[in-house]
Design an enzyme around this catalytic site. Structure first.
Site, short mmCIF file in Angstrom:
data_model
loop_
_atom_site.label_atom_id
_atom_site.label_comp_id
_atom_site.label_asym_id
_atom_site.label_seq_id
_atom_site.Cartn_x
_atom_site.Cartn_y
_atom_site.Cartn_z
N LYS A 1 0.84 -1.22 0.00
CA LYS A 1 0.00 0.00 0.00
C LYS A 1 0.87 1.26 0.00
O LYS A 1 0.68 2.17 -0.80
CB LYS A 1 -0.94 0.03 1.23
CG LYS A 1 -1.88 -1.16 1.34
CD LYS A 1 -2.79 -1.06 2.55
CE LYS A 1 -2.09 -1.11 3.89
NZ LYS A 1 -1.42 -2.40 4.22
N ARG B 1 -10.04 0.24 8.36
CA ARG B 1 -9.61 -1.12 8.71
C ARG B 1 -10.67 -1.88 9.50
O ARG B 1 -10.43 -3.04 9.87
CB ARG B 1 -8.36 -1.05 9.59
CG ARG B 1 -7.09 -0.89 8.81
CD ARG B 1 -6.02 -0.49 9.79
NE ARG B 1 -4.88 -1.34 9.70
CZ ARG B 1 -3.72 -0.93 9.16
NH1 ARG B 1 -3.60 0.28 8.67
NH2 ARG B 1 -2.70 -1.71 9.13
N ARG C 1 11.72 -5.47 5.32
CA ARG C 1 11.54 -4.03 5.08
C ARG C 1 12.51 -3.21 5.95
O ARG C 1 12.73 -3.53 7.11
CB ARG C 1 10.10 -3.61 5.41
CG ARG C 1 9.91 -2.10 5.27
CD ARG C 1 8.47 -1.69 5.26
NE ARG C 1 7.73 -2.20 6.40
CZ ARG C 1 6.41 -2.11 6.51
NH1 ARG C 1 5.69 -1.57 5.56
NH2 ARG C 1 5.81 -2.61 7.57
N ARG D 1 11.11 -1.24 11.48
CA ARG D 1 9.95 -0.84 12.29
C ARG D 1 9.77 -1.81 13.45
O ARG D 1 9.97 -3.01 13.29
CB ARG D 1 8.69 -0.86 11.40
CG ARG D 1 8.23 0.50 10.97
CD ARG D 1 7.16 0.46 9.92
NE ARG D 1 5.93 -0.23 10.31
CZ ARG D 1 4.83 -0.27 9.54
NH1 ARG D 1 4.81 0.35 8.38
NH2 ARG D 1 3.76 -0.92 9.93
N ARG E 1 -0.40 -9.03 13.28
CA ARG E 1 -1.01 -8.09 12.31
C ARG E 1 -1.76 -8.85 11.23
O ARG E 1 -2.82 -8.41 10.78
CB ARG E 1 0.07 -7.20 11.69
CG ARG E 1 0.54 -6.11 12.64
CD ARG E 1 1.92 -5.60 12.28
NE ARG E 1 1.98 -4.94 11.00
CZ ARG E 1 3.11 -4.78 10.30
NH1 ARG E 1 4.26 -5.26 10.78
NH2 ARG E 1 3.09 -4.16 9.16
P1 AP5 Z 1 4.83 -1.58 1.98
O1 AP5 Z 1 4.51 -0.80 0.77
O2 AP5 Z 1 5.52 -0.90 3.09
O3 AP5 Z 1 3.50 -2.36 2.47
P2 AP5 Z 1 2.22 -1.82 3.24
O4 AP5 Z 1 1.04 -2.47 2.62
O5 AP5 Z 1 2.24 -0.34 3.32
O6 AP5 Z 1 2.49 -2.51 4.64
P3 AP5 Z 1 2.38 -1.89 6.12
O7 AP5 Z 1 3.16 -2.81 7.01
O8 AP5 Z 1 2.77 -0.46 6.14
O9 AP5 Z 1 0.90 -2.05 6.38
P4 AP5 Z 1 0.20 -2.08 7.73
O10 AP5 Z 1 -1.19 -1.97 7.28
O11 AP5 Z 1 0.50 -3.23 8.58
O12 AP5 Z 1 0.89 -0.88 8.54
P5 AP5 Z 1 0.45 0.61 8.82
O13 AP5 Z 1 1.67 1.43 8.86
O14 AP5 Z 1 -0.66 1.00 7.93
O15 AP5 Z 1 5.71 -2.85 1.51
C1 AP5 Z 1 6.24 -3.76 2.48
C2 AP5 Z 1 7.64 -4.21 2.03
O16 AP5 Z 1 7.52 -4.96 0.83
C3 AP5 Z 1 8.62 -3.06 1.71
O17 AP5 Z 1 9.90 -3.45 2.12
C4 AP5 Z 1 8.56 -2.92 0.19
O18 AP5 Z 1 9.77 -2.45 -0.36
C5 AP5 Z 1 8.26 -4.36 -0.25
N1 AP5 Z 1 7.40 -4.44 -1.42
C6 AP5 Z 1 6.31 -3.66 -1.70
N2 AP5 Z 1 5.74 -4.03 -2.87
C7 AP5 Z 1 6.48 -5.08 -3.32
C8 AP5 Z 1 6.40 -5.92 -4.48
N3 AP5 Z 1 5.44 -5.75 -5.41
N4 AP5 Z 1 7.33 -6.92 -4.62
C9 AP5 Z 1 8.31 -7.11 -3.69
N5 AP5 Z 1 8.43 -6.34 -2.58
C10 AP5 Z 1 7.53 -5.35 -2.39
O19 AP5 Z 1 -0.13 0.48 10.29
C11 AP5 Z 1 0.71 0.21 11.38
C12 AP5 Z 1 -0.09 0.12 12.66
O20 AP5 Z 1 -0.74 1.39 12.90
C13 AP5 Z 1 -1.24 -0.89 12.66
O21 AP5 Z 1 -0.80 -2.19 12.98
C14 AP5 Z 1 -2.15 -0.29 13.72
O22 AP5 Z 1 -1.65 -0.54 15.02
C15 AP5 Z 1 -2.04 1.20 13.47
N6 AP5 Z 1 -3.05 1.68 12.50
C16 AP5 Z 1 -2.81 2.26 11.28
N7 AP5 Z 1 -3.96 2.54 10.67
C17 AP5 Z 1 -4.95 2.14 11.51
C18 AP5 Z 1 -6.37 2.14 11.41
N8 AP5 Z 1 -7.01 2.63 10.33
N9 AP5 Z 1 -7.07 1.66 12.46
C19 AP5 Z 1 -6.46 1.19 13.56
N10 AP5 Z 1 -5.12 1.13 13.70
C20 AP5 Z 1 -4.38 1.61 12.68
MG MG Z 2 2.41 1.07 4.89
#
Ligand code: AP5
Ligand code: MG
Length: 216
Positions: free
Chosen positions: A13, A88, A127, A159, A170
């Site tokens: 994402k 979410r 990552r 992270r 997660r």
């Molecule tokens: P990346 O693009 O970073 O993936 P992502 O989908 O953004 O993954 P996240 O871990 O950021 O998602 P998340 O939903 O768990 O975390 P968030 O920060 O939103 O890619 C991942 C890796 O893969 C990278 O190294 C990249 O280079 C690689 N990659 C990408 N595409 C690729 C491809 N096509 N091929 C190969 N490699 C690839 O949330 C964190 C925390 O915040 C949550 O756990 C929760 O506690 C809180 N939070 C955030 N939003 C909410 C909400 N709405 N409600 C409640 N709690 C929330």
């Molecule tokens: Mg992300």
């Protein structure tokens, strides 16, 4: 366009949102990044969120709903936005509809980035992040110099929630609380699914084709 990027942790994402925001000139709104920014600045919100984030749990809905309501009201969202990591839960999705209708906006599309579980763990565990917001992968998206950001030269870090125990939680939280939104948005007629298992550039080109078709 008003877009939600949807998908499990590690689906790409954030990676795709950065590329799309640059190409289409719309703000990238990542709730994870906003919460981490608060944490770095040691705000009350950040310190409260940390207890949930480190374990891989969701931060309570009321916190997220307030945060997103404020952010979508900002003037840079007037001609479109890319939401990454919100909604979410069903209450968050319902609140989003309400917020958008109060602002006189519609949700154009929810893009579901579909990636099999076995790839997710590998992507998250490898990552590496930079303080400037750039994100890398030790195998799939390497910086030019190991451990150093291409953009600002800072040392990369992992992270806290990219440790195996938090990652596993997660993925379970996604299945139980977030995945059901696929049915919700399919019924609403705004859900499109893209194969997110391919290389970053291939996925990006696929998303651009989908969005360009929608804009025709
Ligand atoms: P990346 O693009 O970073 O993936 P992502 O989908 O953004 O993954 P996240 O871990 O950021 O998602 P998340 O939903 O768990 O975390 P968030 O920060 O939103 O890619 C991942 C890796 O893969 C990278 O190294 C990249 O280079 C690689 N990659 C990408 N595409 C690729 C491809 N096509 N091929 C190969 N490699 C690839 O949330 C964190 C925390 O915040 C949550 O756990 C929760 O506690 C809180 N939070 C955030 N939003 C909410 C909400 N709405 N409600 C409640 N709690 C929330
Ligand atoms: Mg992300």
């Amino acid at each position: 366009m008003n877009i939600v990027l949807f998908g499990p942790p590690g689906s790409g994402k954030g990676t795709q949102a950065k590329l799309l925001a640059e190409k289409y000139g719309v703000p990238h709104i990542s709730t994870g990044d906003i919460l981490r920014g608060n944490l770095n600045n040691e705000t009350k919100l950040g310190l409260e969120a940390k207890t949930y984030m480190d374990k891989g749990e969701l931060v309570p809905d009321d916190v997220l709903i307030g945060l997103i309501k404020d952010r979508l009201s900002d003037s840079d969202c007037a001609s479109g936005f890319l939401l990454d990591g919100y909604p979410r839960t069903l209450p968050q999705a319902e609140a989003l509809s309400k917020i958008l209708s109060e602002l006189g906006k519609n949700l154009d599309v929810v893009l579901n980035i579909d990636v099999p579980d076995e790839k997710l763990l590998k992507r998250l565990a490898g990552r590496r992040m930079c303080v400037c917001g750039a994100s890398y992968h030790i195998l799939f998206n390497k910086p030019k110099q190991e451990g150093i950001c291409d953009l600002c030269g800072s040392k990369l870090y992992q992270r806290d929630d990219d440790k195996e125990e938090a990652i596993m939680n997660r993925l379970v939280v996604y299945q139980n609380q977030t995945r059901p939104l696929i049915d919700h948005y399919t019924q609403a007629g705004v859900m499109l699914t893209i194969n997110g298992a391919a290389d970053i550039e291939v996925v990006f080109n696929g998303i651009c084709r989908m969005l360009d078709d929608l804009r025709k």
